[in-house]
Design a protein around this motif. Structure first.
Motif, PDB file in Angstrom:
ATOM      1  N   SER A  27       5.322  -1.232  -7.122  1.00  0.00           N
ATOM      2  CA  SER A  27       4.150  -0.887  -6.258  1.00  0.00           C
ATOM      3  C   SER A  27       4.697  -1.454  -4.822  1.00  0.00           C
ATOM      4  CB  SER A  27       2.924  -1.467  -6.503  1.00  0.00           C
ATOM      5  OG  SER A  27       3.184  -3.055  -6.463  1.00  0.00           O
ATOM      6  N   LEU A  59       1.164   3.783 -11.781  1.00  0.00           N
ATOM      7  CA  LEU A  59       2.537   3.564 -11.416  1.00  0.00           C
ATOM      8  C   LEU A  59       3.353   4.545 -11.886  1.00  0.00           C
ATOM      9  CD1 LEU A  59       4.144   1.566  -9.372  1.00  0.00           C
ATOM     10  CD2 LEU A  59       4.162   0.151 -11.353  1.00  0.00           C
ATOM     11  N   PHE A  88       4.504   8.586 -12.347  1.00  0.00           N
ATOM     12  CA  PHE A  88       4.624   9.563 -11.655  1.00  0.00           C
ATOM     13  C   PHE A  88       5.716  10.501 -12.113  1.00  0.00           C
ATOM     14  CE2 PHE A  88       3.654   6.318  -8.645  1.00  0.00           C
ATOM     15  CZ  PHE A  88       2.434   6.679  -8.015  1.00  0.00           C
ATOM     16  N   ASP A 119       9.632  10.479 -10.956  1.00  0.00           N
ATOM     17  CA  ASP A 119      10.078   9.188 -11.505  1.00  0.00           C
ATOM     18  C   ASP A 119      10.299   9.155 -12.852  1.00  0.00           C
ATOM     19  OD1 ASP A 119      11.110   6.263 -10.765  1.00  0.00           O
ATOM     20  OD2 ASP A 119       9.426   5.944 -12.254  1.00  0.00           O
ATOM     21  N   SER A 174      12.886   2.375  -7.405  1.00  0.00           N
ATOM     22  CA  SER A 174      11.879   3.391  -7.247  1.00  0.00           C
ATOM     23  C   SER A 174      10.567   2.731  -6.576  1.00  0.00           C
ATOM     24  CB  SER A 174      11.394   3.966  -8.308  1.00  0.00           C
ATOM     25  OG  SER A 174      12.456   4.981  -8.986  1.00  0.00           O
ATOM     26  N   ALA A 191       6.619   2.885  -4.921  1.00  0.00           N
ATOM     27  CA  ALA A 191       5.289   3.947  -4.960  1.00  0.00           C
ATOM     28  C   ALA A 191       4.649   3.063  -3.997  1.00  0.00           C
ATOM     29  CB  ALA A 191       4.667   3.974  -6.335  1.00  0.00           C
ATOM     30  N   ASP A 196       8.535  11.945  -5.629  1.00  0.00           N
ATOM     31  CA  ASP A 196       7.026  12.748  -5.589  1.00  0.00           C
ATOM     32  C   ASP A 196       6.627  12.508  -4.289  1.00  0.00           C
ATOM     33  OD1 ASP A 196       4.125  12.811  -5.627  1.00  0.00           O
ATOM     34  OD2 ASP A 196       4.219  12.265  -7.819  1.00  0.00           O
ATOM     35  N   HIS A 249       3.145  11.736  -3.335  1.00  0.00           N
ATOM     36  CA  HIS A 249       2.628  10.194  -3.291  1.00  0.00           C
ATOM     37  C   HIS A 249       3.645   9.379  -2.750  1.00  0.00           C
ATOM     38  CE1 HIS A 249       0.474  11.942  -6.668  1.00  0.00           C
ATOM     39  NE2 HIS A 249      -0.671  11.289  -6.164  1.00  0.00           N
ATOM     40  N   VAL A 257       6.836   8.815  -3.248  1.00  0.00           N
ATOM     41  CA  VAL A 257       7.621   8.157  -4.177  1.00  0.00           C
ATOM     42  C   VAL A 257       9.004   8.143  -4.122  1.00  0.00           C
ATOM     43  CG1 VAL A 257       7.959   7.585  -6.683  1.00  0.00           C
ATOM     44  CG2 VAL A 257       5.739   7.697  -5.895  1.00  0.00           C
TER      45      VAL A 257
END
Length: 184
Positions: A12, A28, A30, A33, A130, A132, A170, A173, A175
């Motif tokens: 996050s 969390l 996606f 991901d 990764s 977000a 993504d 979002h 990401v």
């Protein structure tokens, strides 16, 4: 034994990999991901994680894995997962656990949690972080030991890793995944 170590985590905005109950919330997760992660694990020779981590994917049962636990003396076959070895790192070396699992080379994918990530911090060739940025998990579980006091970026930098160019997973979002690598 010849291994390539790679770490994988999604976090996050506040560096958390799980909420306050130590569970990865749906906020969390996606699709982009998940696809990236699943494809990476399908290429790995061995998955390493703690007892609270698991990828829960269709191919999960067929993957060789080490599950860190203090519930066994040193090494044991996992009675619930045929391709899993229970490993107590206090009483067995990583190399011995690999031999027990029947894996002598290839990519080792480290998928968490924080204690497990920390054990391999000096061995990673690439750590795939990764992020977000639209998700916050106050009071959650940090991805590394030392989060949230320090950011995941600060911790990876402190261990001699440098970020590469991020890839969008993504766009809706924001990401992304960034490969953090050791120079040279």
């Amino acid at each position: 034994m010849s291994f390539r170590f790679e770490g994988y985590v999604i976090v996050s905005a506040d560096g958390m990999l799980a909420d306050a109950t130590r569970v990865m919330p749906d906020s969390l997760k996606f699709e982009g991901d998940k696809r990236f992660f699943e494809q990476a694990l399908d290429r790995a020779a061995l998955i390493v994680h703690g007892r609270h981590s698991h990828e829960g994917q269709p191919n999960s049962p067929s993957r060789k894995r080490l599950v860190l636990t203090h519930k066994v003396k040193a090494l044991a076959a996992d009675p619930e997962m045929p391709n899993a070895t229970l490993w107590n790192p206090d009483h067995a070396r990583f190399e011995d656990a690999c031999a027990f699992a029947g894996v002598a080379s290839g990519t080792v994918a480290i998928i968490g949690g924080p204690v497990v990530f920390d054990m391999f911090m000096e061995r990673y060739e690439t750590f795939w972080l990764s992020e977000a940025p639209q998700v916050r998990l106050p009071g959650g579980e940090g991805c590394f030991l030392g989060v949230p006091e320090r950011s995941p970026h600060e911790i990876l930098t402190a261990h001699g890793m440098k970020p590469g160019a991020p890839y969008v997973l993504d766009a809706a979002h924001d990401v992304t995944v960034t490969p953090w690598r050791r120079p040279g």
